[in-house]
Scaffold this motif. Structure first.
Motif, PDB file in Angstrom:
ATOM      1  N   ARG A 122       0.701  -1.190   0.007  1.00 26.40           N
ATOM      2  CA  ARG A 122       0.055   0.212   0.113  1.00 26.40           C
ATOM      3  C   ARG A 122       0.765   1.319   0.060  1.00 26.40           C
ATOM      4  NH1 ARG A 122      -1.826  -0.896   5.917  1.00 26.40           N
ATOM      5  NH2 ARG A 122      -0.040   0.177   7.139  1.00 26.40           N
ATOM      6  N   ALA A 123       2.143   1.130   0.296  1.00 25.22           N
ATOM      7  CA  ALA A 123       3.106   2.258   0.346  1.00 25.22           C
ATOM      8  C   ALA A 123       3.442   2.946  -0.940  1.00 25.22           C
ATOM      9  CB  ALA A 123       4.378   1.859   0.952  1.00 25.22           C
ATOM     10  N   GLY A 124       2.976   1.999  -1.965  1.00 25.17           N
ATOM     11  CA  GLY A 124       3.092   2.475  -3.281  1.00 25.17           C
ATOM     12  C   GLY A 124       4.532   2.292  -3.860  1.00 25.17           C
ATOM     13  N   GLY A 125       5.394   2.058  -3.268  1.00 24.75           N
ATOM     14  CA  GLY A 125       6.700   1.799  -4.014  1.00 24.75           C
ATOM     15  C   GLY A 125       6.875   1.032  -5.051  1.00 24.75           C
ATOM     16  N   THR A 126       7.426   1.542  -6.175  1.00 24.58           N
ATOM     17  CA  THR A 126       7.697   0.717  -7.397  1.00 24.58           C
ATOM     18  C   THR A 126       8.142  -0.715  -7.190  1.00 24.58           C
ATOM     19  OG1 THR A 126       8.548   2.904  -8.515  1.00 24.58           O
ATOM     20  CG2 THR A 126       8.763   0.900  -9.650  1.00 24.58           C
ATOM     21  N   PHE A 127       8.948  -0.924  -6.437  1.00 21.52           N
ATOM     22  CA  PHE A 127       9.511  -2.405  -6.215  1.00 21.52           C
ATOM     23  C   PHE A 127       9.176  -2.831  -4.583  1.00 21.52           C
ATOM     24  CE2 PHE A 127      12.214  -0.457  -9.484  1.00 21.52           C
ATOM     25  CZ  PHE A 127      11.894  -1.302 -10.514  1.00 21.52           C
ATOM     26  N   THR A 128       8.337  -2.440  -4.049  1.00 22.70           N
ATOM     27  CA  THR A 128       7.796  -2.820  -2.847  1.00 22.70           C
ATOM     28  C   THR A 128       7.522  -4.389  -2.738  1.00 22.70           C
ATOM     29  OG1 THR A 128       7.010  -0.677  -2.383  1.00 22.70           O
ATOM     30  CG2 THR A 128       6.273  -2.250  -0.916  1.00 22.70           C
ATOM     31  N   ARG A 129       7.960  -5.103  -1.906  1.00 23.72           N
ATOM     32  CA  ARG A 129       7.721  -6.637  -2.052  1.00 23.72           C
ATOM     33  C   ARG A 129       6.407  -6.750  -0.921  1.00 23.72           C
ATOM     34  NH1 ARG A 129      10.535  -9.990  -4.381  1.00 23.72           N
ATOM     35  NH2 ARG A 129      10.040 -11.457  -2.941  1.00 23.72           N
ATOM     36  N   PRO A 130       5.831  -8.108  -1.354  1.00 24.41           N
ATOM     37  CA  PRO A 130       4.627  -8.356  -0.260  1.00 24.41           C
ATOM     38  C   PRO A 130       5.241  -8.903   0.705  1.00 24.41           C
ATOM     39  CG  PRO A 130       4.905  -9.764  -2.097  1.00 24.41           C
ATOM     40  CD  PRO A 130       6.013  -8.867  -2.434  1.00 24.41           C
ATOM     41  N   ALA A 131       4.414  -9.176   1.781  1.00 26.47           N
ATOM     42  CA  ALA A 131       4.661  -9.695   2.978  1.00 26.47           C
ATOM     43  C   ALA A 131       5.435 -10.977   2.880  1.00 26.47           C
ATOM     44  CB  ALA A 131       3.744  -9.575   4.019  1.00 26.47           C
ATOM     45  N   SER A 132       6.193 -11.199   3.985  1.00 22.36           N
ATOM     46  CA  SER A 132       6.887 -12.716   3.969  1.00 22.36           C
ATOM     47  C   SER A 132       6.212 -13.577   4.698  1.00 22.36           C
ATOM     48  CB  SER A 132       8.538 -12.835   4.795  1.00 22.36           C
ATOM     49  OG  SER A 132       7.885 -12.477   6.196  1.00 22.36           O
ATOM     50  N   ILE A 133       6.113 -14.835   4.614  1.00 22.27           N
ATOM     51  CA  ILE A 133       5.457 -15.980   5.167  1.00 22.27           C
ATOM     52  C   ILE A 133       5.324 -15.626   6.781  1.00 22.27           C
ATOM     53  CG2 ILE A 133       5.655 -18.437   6.084  1.00 22.27           C
ATOM     54  CD1 ILE A 133       6.239 -19.003   3.081  1.00 22.27           C
ATOM     55  N   ASN A 134       6.611 -15.425   7.489  1.00 22.08           N
ATOM     56  CA  ASN A 134       6.631 -15.135   8.804  1.00 22.08           C
ATOM     57  C   ASN A 134       5.919 -13.679   9.288  1.00 22.08           C
ATOM     58  OD1 ASN A 134       8.171 -17.376   9.565  1.00 22.08           O
ATOM     59  ND2 ASN A 134      10.073 -16.343   9.196  1.00 22.08           N
ATOM     60  N   ASP A 135       5.902 -12.531   8.418  1.00 22.81           N
ATOM     61  CA  ASP A 135       5.235 -11.637   8.406  1.00 22.81           C
ATOM     62  C   ASP A 135       3.790 -11.802   8.529  1.00 22.81           C
ATOM     63  OD1 ASP A 135       7.491  -9.855   8.829  1.00 22.81           O
ATOM     64  OD2 ASP A 135       7.419  -9.544   6.503  1.00 22.81           O
ATOM     65  N   MET A 136       3.401 -12.685   7.708  1.00 24.82           N
ATOM     66  CA  MET A 136       1.871 -12.955   7.472  1.00 24.82           C
ATOM     67  C   MET A 136       1.373 -13.643   8.622  1.00 24.82           C
ATOM     68  SD  MET A 136       1.074 -13.640   3.427  1.00 24.82           S
ATOM     69  CE  MET A 136       2.776 -14.635   3.153  1.00 24.82           C
ATOM     70  N   ALA A 137       2.320 -14.758   9.363  1.00 26.05           N
ATOM     71  CA  ALA A 137       1.916 -15.720  10.490  1.00 26.05           C
ATOM     72  C   ALA A 137       1.876 -14.832  11.528  1.00 26.05           C
ATOM     73  CB  ALA A 137       2.843 -16.628  10.608  1.00 26.05           C
ATOM     74  N   GLN A 138       2.737 -13.674  11.880  1.00 28.04           N
ATOM     75  CA  GLN A 138       2.589 -12.775  12.963  1.00 28.04           C
ATOM     76  C   GLN A 138       1.438 -11.965  12.814  1.00 28.04           C
ATOM     77  OE1 GLN A 138       6.351 -10.730  12.865  1.00 28.04           O
ATOM     78  NE2 GLN A 138       7.134 -12.070  14.403  1.00 28.04           N
ATOM     79  N   ALA A 139       1.098 -11.374  11.713  1.00 32.04           N
ATOM     80  CA  ALA A 139      -0.056 -10.514  11.694  1.00 32.04           C
ATOM     81  C   ALA A 139      -1.418 -11.293  11.853  1.00 32.04           C
ATOM     82  CB  ALA A 139      -0.251  -9.898  10.117  1.00 32.04           C
ATOM     83  N   LEU A 140      -1.562 -12.319  11.356  1.00 29.21           N
ATOM     84  CA  LEU A 140      -2.680 -13.400  11.666  1.00 29.21           C
ATOM     85  C   LEU A 140      -2.608 -14.225  12.834  1.00 29.21           C
ATOM     86  CD1 LEU A 140      -3.142 -14.436   7.761  1.00 29.21           C
ATOM     87  CD2 LEU A 140      -4.236 -12.584   9.059  1.00 29.21           C
ATOM     88  N   VAL A 141      -1.603 -14.211  13.628  1.00 27.05           N
ATOM     89  CA  VAL A 141      -1.308 -15.090  14.658  1.00 27.05           C
ATOM     90  C   VAL A 141      -1.745 -16.607  14.381  1.00 27.05           C
ATOM     91  CG1 VAL A 141      -1.958 -14.909  17.255  1.00 27.05           C
ATOM     92  CG2 VAL A 141      -2.195 -13.073  16.041  1.00 27.05           C
ATOM     93  N   VAL A 142      -1.038 -16.922  13.503  1.00 23.11           N
ATOM     94  CA  VAL A 142      -0.875 -18.414  13.051  1.00 23.11           C
ATOM     95  C   VAL A 142       0.666 -18.756  12.946  1.00 23.11           C
ATOM     96  CG1 VAL A 142      -3.259 -18.164  12.182  1.00 23.11           C
ATOM     97  CG2 VAL A 142      -1.376 -17.925  10.846  1.00 23.11           C
ATOM     98  N   SER A 143       0.652 -20.294  12.770  1.00 26.27           N
ATOM     99  CA  SER A 143       2.090 -20.626  12.396  1.00 26.27           C
ATOM    100  C   SER A 143       2.462 -20.338  10.832  1.00 26.27           C
ATOM    101  CB  SER A 143       2.021 -22.184  13.084  1.00 26.27           C
ATOM    102  OG  SER A 143       1.324 -22.912  11.882  1.00 26.27           O
ATOM    103  N   PRO A 144       3.643 -20.334  10.582  1.00 24.42           N
ATOM    104  CA  PRO A 144       4.167 -20.517   9.444  1.00 24.42           C
ATOM    105  C   PRO A 144       3.621 -21.345   8.677  1.00 24.42           C
ATOM    106  CG  PRO A 144       5.879 -19.783  10.761  1.00 24.42           C
ATOM    107  CD  PRO A 144       4.963 -20.244  11.781  1.00 24.42           C
ATOM    108  N   ALA A 145       3.333 -22.633   9.107  1.00 24.96           N
ATOM    109  CA  ALA A 145       2.874 -23.791   8.458  1.00 24.96           C
ATOM    110  C   ALA A 145       1.406 -23.602   7.983  1.00 24.96           C
ATOM    111  CB  ALA A 145       3.193 -25.008   9.358  1.00 24.96           C
ATOM    112  N   ALA A 146       0.592 -23.006   8.844  1.00 22.63           N
ATOM    113  CA  ALA A 146      -0.860 -22.551   8.495  1.00 22.63           C
ATOM    114  C   ALA A 146      -0.741 -21.611   7.507  1.00 22.63           C
ATOM    115  CB  ALA A 146      -1.506 -21.836   9.774  1.00 22.63           C
ATOM    116  N   VAL A 147       0.216 -20.673   7.454  1.00 22.91           N
ATOM    117  CA  VAL A 147       0.238 -19.792   6.186  1.00 22.91           C
ATOM    118  C   VAL A 147       0.452 -20.487   4.974  1.00 22.91           C
ATOM    119  CG1 VAL A 147       1.475 -17.755   5.320  1.00 22.91           C
ATOM    120  CG2 VAL A 147       0.908 -17.713   7.473  1.00 22.91           C
TER     121      VAL A 147
END
Length: 185
Positions: A122-147
């Motif tokens: 959402r920051a809109g940078g040209t080469f902004t990468r999406p979230a990592s598996i670990n970042d998504m796991a933390q944000a959703l309060v689940v394990s990386p395996a669930a992600v």
């Protein structure tokens, strides 16, 4: 509250609270002095928010950048509702471009995962990468395996293969409107 018809004849029309605007909404205190601008491009019109405090919305979606208007589009500026009526055609079909593939049917958790995946973009940078598996796991309060489990399902639903699948998935989710900029706010 009245209903007024404004004919768009010039190539640019300003909308705002100041009486010097082409479309003056002087009685609405939630409208900025110069709130938005309408620009003509041939037979089409676009709208752009001018950095207003309360934002400009088209069909309930907050504007980010310019947006081409179609007949029947509802524009909300402050507490004021405007409806765009273009020449000819039926709502949303006159001169419409064929849309992208529709998004696949998603579970609520898959939708949440796509939002977490795309939120850094959402920051809109040209080469902004999406979230990592670990970042998504933390944000959703689940394990990386669930992600990873949900990502595997999403790759299948979106038809994504090969290397760089997270980036491909994020791009497809946005392109096919499985998530919208409003989801990322």
């Amino acid at each position: 509250m009245g209903c007024d018809l404004v004919v768009l004849e010039e190539t640019r029309r300003t909308i705002g609270r100041e009486e010097t605007n082409d479309i003056a909404l002087m009685t609405d205190d939630t409208v900025s002095r110069v709130h938005a601008v309408l620009d003509a491009y041939g037979t089409a019109w676009s709208i752009r928010d001018m950095g207003s405090f309360n934002g400009t919305f088209v069909n309930g979606e907050r504007l980010v950048g310019d947006r081409i208007l179609r007949t029947g589009d509802e524009i909300t500026i402050g507490a004021t509702r405007l409806v765009f009526r273009g020449e000819g055609g039926s709502p949303r079909t006159a001169g419409a471009t064929a849309g992208a593939d529709k998004p696949p049917k998603l579970t609520p958790r898959e939708h949440d995962l796509l939002v977490a995946l795309c939120r850094p973009m959402r920051a809109g940078g040209t080469f902004t990468r999406p979230a990592s598996i670990n970042d998504m796991a933390q944000a959703l309060v689940v394990s990386p395996a669930a992600v990873k489990f949900h990502l595997t399902n999403l790759y299948g639903k979106f038809g994504i293969e090969g290397n760089g699948r997270l980036v491909q998935l994020a791009n497809e989710a946005l392109r096919r409107r499985a998530i919208t900029p409003a989801d990322l706010a």
